[in-house]
Design a protein around this motif. Structure first.
Motif, PDB file in Angstrom:
ATOM      1  N   THR A  72       0.814  -1.216   0.000  1.00  0.00           N
ATOM      2  CA  THR A  72       0.000   0.000   0.000  1.00  0.00           C
ATOM      3  C   THR A  72       0.853   1.274   0.000  1.00  0.00           C
ATOM      4  N   LEU A  73       2.162   1.111   0.167  1.00  0.00           N
ATOM      5  CA  LEU A  73       3.077   2.254   0.184  1.00  0.00           C
ATOM      6  C   LEU A  73       4.384   1.861  -0.493  1.00  0.00           C
ATOM      7  N   LEU A  74       4.728   2.553  -1.565  1.00  0.00           N
ATOM      8  CA  LEU A  74       5.986   2.319  -2.278  1.00  0.00           C
ATOM      9  C   LEU A  74       6.916   3.491  -2.037  1.00  0.00           C
ATOM     10  N   ILE A  75       8.138   3.204  -1.595  1.00  0.00           N
ATOM     11  CA  ILE A  75       9.147   4.244  -1.396  1.00  0.00           C
ATOM     12  C   ILE A  75      10.297   3.994  -2.355  1.00  0.00           C
ATOM     13  N   ASN A  76      10.378   4.819  -3.386  1.00  0.00           N
ATOM     14  CA  ASN A  76      11.438   4.732  -4.394  1.00  0.00           C
ATOM     15  C   ASN A  76      12.663   5.480  -3.885  1.00  0.00           C
ATOM     16  N   ASN A  77      13.500   4.755  -3.165  1.00  0.00           N
ATOM     17  CA  ASN A  77      14.681   5.360  -2.550  1.00  0.00           C
ATOM     18  C   ASN A  77      15.986   5.007  -3.263  1.00  0.00           C
ATOM     19  N   ARG A 118      -5.321  -1.494  -6.642  1.00  0.00           N
ATOM     20  CA  ARG A 118      -6.157  -2.590  -6.152  1.00  0.00           C
ATOM     21  C   ARG A 118      -6.271  -2.593  -4.630  1.00  0.00           C
ATOM     22  N   ASN A 119      -5.265  -2.052  -3.967  1.00  0.00           N
ATOM     23  CA  ASN A 119      -5.254  -2.065  -2.504  1.00  0.00           C
ATOM     24  C   ASN A 119      -5.766  -0.761  -1.896  1.00  0.00           C
ATOM     25  N   GLY A 120      -6.517  -0.005  -2.682  1.00  0.00           N
ATOM     26  CA  GLY A 120      -7.183   1.179  -2.148  1.00  0.00           C
ATOM     27  C   GLY A 120      -6.537   2.505  -2.488  1.00  0.00           C
ATOM     28  N   GLY A 121      -5.486   2.495  -3.258  1.00  0.00           N
ATOM     29  CA  GLY A 121      -4.825   3.743  -3.656  1.00  0.00           C
ATOM     30  C   GLY A 121      -3.466   3.886  -3.034  1.00  0.00           C
ATOM     31  N   GLY A 122      -3.443   3.986  -1.713  1.00  0.00           N
ATOM     32  CA  GLY A 122      -2.170   4.062  -1.005  1.00  0.00           C
ATOM     33  C   GLY A 122      -1.349   5.273  -1.381  1.00  0.00           C
ATOM     34  N   ALA A 123      -0.032   5.114  -1.279  1.00  0.00           N
ATOM     35  CA  ALA A 123       0.857   6.245  -1.523  1.00  0.00           C
ATOM     36  C   ALA A 123       2.170   5.784  -2.136  1.00  0.00           C
ATOM     37  N   LEU A 124       2.825   6.733  -2.808  1.00  0.00           N
ATOM     38  CA  LEU A 124       4.122   6.511  -3.452  1.00  0.00           C
ATOM     39  C   LEU A 124       5.020   7.673  -3.065  1.00  0.00           C
ATOM     40  N   VAL A 125       6.223   7.364  -2.613  1.00  0.00           N
ATOM     41  CA  VAL A 125       7.200   8.386  -2.246  1.00  0.00           C
ATOM     42  C   VAL A 125       8.416   8.260  -3.157  1.00  0.00           C
ATOM     43  N   ASN A 126       8.791   9.358  -3.789  1.00  0.00           N
ATOM     44  CA  ASN A 126      10.020   9.389  -4.572  1.00  0.00           C
ATOM     45  C   ASN A 126      11.056  10.234  -3.841  1.00  0.00           C
ATOM     46  N   LEU A 156       3.481  11.497 -12.516  1.00  0.00           N
ATOM     47  CA  LEU A 156       2.874  10.385 -11.780  1.00  0.00           C
ATOM     48  C   LEU A 156       1.803  10.889 -10.816  1.00  0.00           C
ATOM     49  N   ARG A 157       2.065  12.025 -10.184  1.00  0.00           N
ATOM     50  CA  ARG A 157       1.102  12.573  -9.231  1.00  0.00           C
ATOM     51  C   ARG A 157      -0.246  12.819  -9.907  1.00  0.00           C
ATOM     52  N   VAL A 158      -0.206  13.381 -11.101  1.00  0.00           N
ATOM     53  CA  VAL A 158      -1.448  13.673 -11.834  1.00  0.00           C
ATOM     54  C   VAL A 158      -2.077  12.380 -12.360  1.00  0.00           C
ATOM     55  N   ALA A 159      -1.249  11.501 -12.929  1.00  0.00           N
ATOM     56  CA  ALA A 159      -1.766  10.274 -13.539  1.00  0.00           C
ATOM     57  C   ALA A 159      -2.388   9.325 -12.525  1.00  0.00           C
ATOM     58  N   LEU A 160      -1.848   9.298 -11.314  1.00  0.00           N
ATOM     59  CA  LEU A 160      -2.327   8.346 -10.308  1.00  0.00           C
ATOM     60  C   LEU A 160      -3.406   8.911  -9.396  1.00  0.00           C
ATOM     61  N   ALA A 161      -3.709  10.194  -9.555  1.00  0.00           N
ATOM     62  CA  ALA A 161      -4.722  10.804  -8.694  1.00  0.00           C
ATOM     63  C   ALA A 161      -6.083  10.134  -8.865  1.00  0.00           C
ATOM     64  N   GLU A 162      -6.393   9.737 -10.099  1.00  0.00           N
ATOM     65  CA  GLU A 162      -7.707   9.145 -10.366  1.00  0.00           C
ATOM     66  C   GLU A 162      -7.918   7.851  -9.595  1.00  0.00           C
ATOM     67  N   GLY A 164      -6.620   7.294  -6.710  1.00  0.00           N
ATOM     68  CA  GLY A 164      -6.510   7.597  -5.290  1.00  0.00           C
ATOM     69  C   GLY A 164      -5.141   7.377  -4.696  1.00  0.00           C
ATOM     70  N   THR A 165      -4.113   7.324  -5.526  1.00  0.00           N
ATOM     71  CA  THR A 165      -2.750   7.136  -5.030  1.00  0.00           C
ATOM     72  C   THR A 165      -2.093   8.489  -4.798  1.00  0.00           C
ATOM     73  N   GLN A 166      -1.678   8.718  -3.592  1.00  0.00           N
ATOM     74  CA  GLN A 166      -0.979   9.947  -3.221  1.00  0.00           C
ATOM     75  C   GLN A 166       0.483   9.831  -3.602  1.00  0.00           C
ATOM     76  N   VAL A 167       1.047  10.853  -4.229  1.00  0.00           N
ATOM     77  CA  VAL A 167       2.453  10.854  -4.613  1.00  0.00           C
ATOM     78  C   VAL A 167       3.163  11.989  -3.886  1.00  0.00           C
TER      79      VAL A 167
END
Length: 239
Positions: A72-77, A118-126, A156-162, A164-167
């Motif tokens: 539910t949370l991806l951190i691209n570190n 699929r898991n509700g949107g969640g979030a992505l951190v770059n 990505l922030r704009v594309a994934l907003a639909e 419900g994924t927070q970037v």
């Protein structure tokens, strides 16, 4: 996005800021943390789930996303620096920077976007850098790649907003890690930066500025080159 109870995937999790992200996630109540690394044997945080992943290898990225379908949370570190200078370094060093920070980050984001959806949107951190906004000749390859990664993050922030994924973009200067071991001057504590980034995710922030130099440089952006590069007029560089 709540960290408590989340399932996170962190790339570059075997050292430095990535390792601190894994620790901070558990401290904040994450239910599971996948710790991605080229060599998973080097993942040492207790409780983490080691995953072999090389973000520059698209098949490796696909395999990692297939293994972690509950994220539910991806951190691209994950990242690297070749210290490619603008006039003298081999152009292959610039290609390496872009393959890692731009294409690699995009590959991870594309692979995990449907998982997050699929898991509700969640979030992505770059994990970006103050060098997303200002460059220095001695590390121009890294800065150029981070600037491009910032652009990818915005798209990505704009594309994934639909779905419900927070970037969230994390901007920070030098960290007290192995990557910046040869750099003199102030360095931020990676543990503090990881905790600030997660707090920003929970607050719904689009950007987290983790140190004073990032805040200073962002504030100078509207002023253009004259404010971003005062050394052109005999002043001192911002970074």
């Amino acid at each position: 996005m709540k960290i408590d109870g989340s399932v996170a995937f962190v790339t570059g999790a075997n050292r430095g800021l990535g390792e601190q992200f894994v620790k901070a996630l558990f401290e904040a109540g994450a239910a599971k943390v996948y710790a991605g690394a080229r060599d998973p044997a080097k993942v040492t945080v207790p409780g983490a789930v080691p995953v072999a992943v090389d973000i520059t290898d698209h098949e490796s990225v696909r395999a990692a996303s297939a293994q972690a379908q509950d994220v539910t949370l991806l951190i691209n570190n994950a990242g690297s620096t070749t210290r490619a200078g603008i006039l003298t370094s081999d152009l292959d060093a610039f290609r390496t920077e872009f393959e890692t920070h731009v294409v690699g980050t995009l590959a991870m984001s594309r692979a995990f976007a449907p998982v997050l959806g699929r898991n509700g949107g969640g979030a992505l951190v770059n994990v970006l850098s103050v060098l997303s906004w200002v460059s220095i000749p001695v590390s121009a390859g890294y800065a150029a790649a981070k600037s491009a990664e910032w652009s990818v993050t915005n798209a990505l922030r704009v594309a994934l907003a639909e779905q419900g994924t927070q970037v969230t973009a994390l901007h920070v200067g030098y960290l007290a890690t192995e990557m910046a071991a040869m750099v003199s001057g102030p360095k931020a504590d990676p543990g503090d930066v990881a905790r600030a980034a997660l707090a920003g995710v929970e607050a719904g922030l689009h950007e987290v500025l983790a140190d004073e130099v990032s805040k200073q440089v962002q504030a100078a952006l509207p002023g253009g080159p004259g404010e971003l590069y005062p050394q052109l007029y005999g002043g001192q560089s911002l970074v």
